[in-house]
Write a protein that holds these residues in place. Sequence first.
Motif, PDB file in Angstrom:
ATOM      1  N   LEU A 111      86.179  58.988  56.698  1.00 59.45           N
ATOM      2  CA  LEU A 111      86.047  57.539  56.839  1.00 59.45           C
ATOM      3  C   LEU A 111      84.925  57.174  57.810  1.00 59.45           C
ATOM      4  O   LEU A 111      84.187  56.213  57.585  1.00 59.45           O
ATOM      5  CB  LEU A 111      87.365  56.925  57.307  1.00 59.45           C
ATOM      6  CG  LEU A 111      88.467  56.810  56.264  1.00 59.45           C
ATOM      7  CD1 LEU A 111      89.750  56.328  56.900  1.00 59.45           C
ATOM      8  CD2 LEU A 111      88.049  55.891  55.135  1.00 59.45           C
ATOM      9  N   ALA A 112      84.779  57.943  58.889  1.00 62.73           N
ATOM     10  CA  ALA A 112      83.720  57.660  59.869  1.00 62.73           C
ATOM     11  C   ALA A 112      82.350  57.815  59.236  1.00 62.73           C
ATOM     12  O   ALA A 112      81.443  57.019  59.508  1.00 62.73           O
ATOM     13  CB  ALA A 112      83.864  58.583  61.073  1.00 62.73           C
TER      14      ALA A 112
ATOM     15  N   PRO B  34      84.335  46.072  59.402  1.00 69.84           N
ATOM     16  CA  PRO B  34      85.551  45.848  60.193  1.00 69.84           C
ATOM     17  C   PRO B  34      86.543  44.872  59.544  1.00 69.84           C
ATOM     18  O   PRO B  34      87.687  44.795  59.948  1.00 69.84           O
ATOM     19  CB  PRO B  34      85.033  45.268  61.512  1.00 69.84           C
ATOM     20  CG  PRO B  34      83.578  45.457  61.519  1.00 69.84           C
ATOM     21  CD  PRO B  34      83.138  45.731  60.124  1.00 69.84           C
ATOM     22  N   HIS B  35      86.094  44.150  58.532  1.00 71.03           N
ATOM     23  CA  HIS B  35      86.971  43.170  57.884  1.00 71.03           C
ATOM     24  C   HIS B  35      87.562  43.681  56.565  1.00 71.03           C
ATOM     25  O   HIS B  35      88.348  42.982  55.929  1.00 71.03           O
ATOM     26  CB  HIS B  35      86.207  41.867  57.646  1.00 71.03           C
ATOM     27  CG  HIS B  35      85.604  41.305  58.895  1.00 71.03           C
ATOM     28  ND1 HIS B  35      86.365  40.800  59.929  1.00 71.03           N
ATOM     29  CD2 HIS B  35      84.325  41.212  59.306  1.00 71.03           C
ATOM     30  CE1 HIS B  35      85.576  40.415  60.915  1.00 71.03           C
ATOM     31  NE2 HIS B  35      84.331  40.649  60.569  1.00 71.03           N
ATOM     32  N   THR B  36      87.190  44.915  56.173  1.00 74.83           N
ATOM     33  CA  THR B  36      87.703  45.486  54.922  1.00 74.83           C
ATOM     34  C   THR B  36      88.796  46.505  55.237  1.00 74.83           C
ATOM     35  O   THR B  36      88.505  47.560  55.808  1.00 74.83           O
ATOM     36  CB  THR B  36      86.559  46.173  54.133  1.00 74.83           C
ATOM     37  OG1 THR B  36      85.510  45.232  53.931  1.00 74.83           O
ATOM     38  CG2 THR B  36      87.063  46.685  52.800  1.00 74.83           C
ATOM     39  N   PRO B  37      90.051  46.196  54.895  1.00 74.55           N
ATOM     40  CA  PRO B  37      91.151  47.122  55.190  1.00 74.55           C
ATOM     41  C   PRO B  37      90.907  48.521  54.605  1.00 74.55           C
ATOM     42  O   PRO B  37      90.371  48.657  53.520  1.00 74.55           O
ATOM     43  CB  PRO B  37      92.366  46.465  54.535  1.00 74.55           C
ATOM     44  CG  PRO B  37      92.015  45.010  54.487  1.00 74.55           C
ATOM     45  CD  PRO B  37      90.521  44.972  54.252  1.00 74.55           C
ATOM     46  N   GLY B  38      91.293  49.537  55.386  1.00 75.36           N
ATOM     47  CA  GLY B  38      91.159  50.917  54.944  1.00 75.36           C
ATOM     48  C   GLY B  38      89.863  51.587  55.349  1.00 75.36           C
ATOM     49  O   GLY B  38      89.747  52.797  55.243  1.00 75.36           O
TER      50      GLY B  38
ATOM     51  N   ALA C 267      88.525  48.620  64.637  1.00 81.87           N
ATOM     52  CA  ALA C 267      88.807  47.281  65.166  1.00 81.87           C
ATOM     53  C   ALA C 267      90.302  47.109  65.426  1.00 81.87           C
ATOM     54  O   ALA C 267      90.695  46.480  66.418  1.00 81.87           O
ATOM     55  CB  ALA C 267      88.308  46.214  64.188  1.00 81.87           C
ATOM     56  N   ASP C 268      91.128  47.669  64.552  1.00 84.65           N
ATOM     57  CA  ASP C 268      92.576  47.592  64.736  1.00 84.65           C
ATOM     58  C   ASP C 268      93.030  48.389  65.957  1.00 84.65           C
ATOM     59  O   ASP C 268      93.998  48.033  66.621  1.00 84.65           O
ATOM     60  CB  ASP C 268      93.287  48.103  63.475  1.00 84.65           C
ATOM     61  CG  ASP C 268      94.776  47.824  63.508  1.00 84.65           C
ATOM     62  OD1 ASP C 268      95.161  46.653  63.736  1.00 84.65           O
ATOM     63  OD2 ASP C 268      95.551  48.787  63.319  1.00 84.65           O
ATOM     64  N   ALA C 269      92.316  49.487  66.249  1.00 84.51           N
ATOM     65  CA  ALA C 269      92.658  50.328  67.403  1.00 84.51           C
ATOM     66  C   ALA C 269      92.079  49.777  68.707  1.00 84.51           C
ATOM     67  O   ALA C 269      92.432  50.255  69.794  1.00 84.51           O
ATOM     68  CB  ALA C 269      92.154  51.749  67.174  1.00 84.51           C
TER      69      ALA C 269
END
Length: 190
Positions: A67-68, A74-78, A85-87
């Motif tokens: 994923l990295a 940052p606005h696209t889930p997954g 951003a969630d972390a």
Amino acid sequence: VLCVLEISLSFDNAVVNATILRKMSLFWQRLFLTVGILIAVVGMRMVFPLLIVGVTANLNPAEAIRLALEKGDPHTPGTYGYLMADAHPSIAAFGGMFLLMLFLTFIFEARDVHWLAWLERPLARVGRLEQLPVVVSLVALAIAGYGFAAEDKIGTVLLSGILGVVAYVSVNSLGKLFAQDFGERNAGQA
């Protein structure tokens, strides 16, 4: 701004390390520099962010790396950007509390050289209360957690902040233990 901060902190860190390394044997100097560079460069700048995102998002290391490398919005889930951003609240709470403890320990410490004597001397007197930095940090964490964190992130912020304080106290205690042990060994050789 981040580059200037990193460079200035690196110079400051190099001065401290040189002072410590000067007292060590060549073997320990090489070990300190080799392991230190590996931890600082590879560990903290490459492995640690992947580990944090992996742990907070319940990903295995291979998936976190995949994923990295894909980056992601940052606005696209997954996507990695979204997970990062969630972390952010937990990362900011942990790092913020660690740095706050570092600052408070310094500011409440009695020193011979003062830049702002009118402020530093009274703070050093108050700093005689041994655990004052811990108390101030935890109060600041409670205020930040309940005052600024999103409702679903309060527990995460509080736990991460407490772990940041624990990490600082552990590292600081180990540093004092090693410094004391190193001082006793050098005194025995004199």
